[in-house]
Design a protein around this motif. Structure first.
Motif: not given
Length: 199
Positions: A74-86
């Motif tokens: 894709g053409n993404y600048e950022r993909i982030t996965f954060v948990d429930i505690d951020n």
């Protein structure tokens, strides 16, 4: 300064102000539309990716694999996965490439796009949030091309208008110029007969 020049400068100034206003308003509309489209595309992407992730076993490896596949294709600048505690669990980023865009334009058009978010869950339990920010570099480049095209077309329209205006003023003010010359001749005791009377 002659009457012709005064009128020409006044009308030309008004026309240039109108053209500048049209340019700025039109570009602002295009920019807002592009910004909205950028966010909507990111929202669609994060929704699609989150659905795909929710159908997996939600292991760290599976999440990273899916994010990497989406990011690379894709053409993404950022993909982030954060948990429930951020806390940031995994992230892929790409710098904005603006080499083909002048610095002044980048500063002029710079805008922030809201990050698209979607919850990730394993069963009934929410395990975190997926965030996607679309790459703005292509949008910047497209906006730059659009603005340059608008400037060129409006500039050509301005030149054509000024040429037509110059011709019209020349025709309209020709009788006045003839009268002015005749008045100057009278002051020098020279009497000129107007063979062609003004309209």
């Amino acid at each position: 300064m002659t009457l012709y020049r005064q009128i020409a400068i006044l009308v030309s100034g008004i026309f240039l102000i109108l053209l500048s206003t049209i340019l700025m308003v039109s570009f602002s509309i295009v920019k807002d539309s592009a910004q909205k489209e950028l966010y909507e595309n990111a929202q669609n992407s994060v929704s699609s990716l989150s659905l795909s992730l929710n159908s997996t076993d939600m292991t760290q490896g599976a999440i990273e694999t899916m994010i990497n596949a989406s990011f690379d294709n894709g053409n993404y600048e950022r993909i982030t996965f954060v948990d429930i505690d951020n806390n940031k669990v995994y992230e892929r980023t790409k710098e904005i490439q603006t080499a083909n865009i002048p610095v002044w334009f980048e500063k002029f058009v710079a805008f922030e796009v809201p990050v698209a978010k979607a919850k990730l869950s394993s069963g009934w339990q929410v395990i975190g949030t997926l965030e996607i920010l679309n790459n703005r570099s292509i949008t910047y480049f497209q906006l730059y091309n659009i603005m340059m095209s608008m400037v060129i077309y409006l500039g050509l329209a301005c030149i054509v208008f000024l040429l037509i205006l110059s011709y019209i003023f020349h025709v309209i003010l020709r009788p006045l110029l003839a009268i002015e010359k005749q008045a100057q001749a009278v002051m020098k005791n020279e009497f000129v007969i107007q063979e062609k009377l003004p309209w």
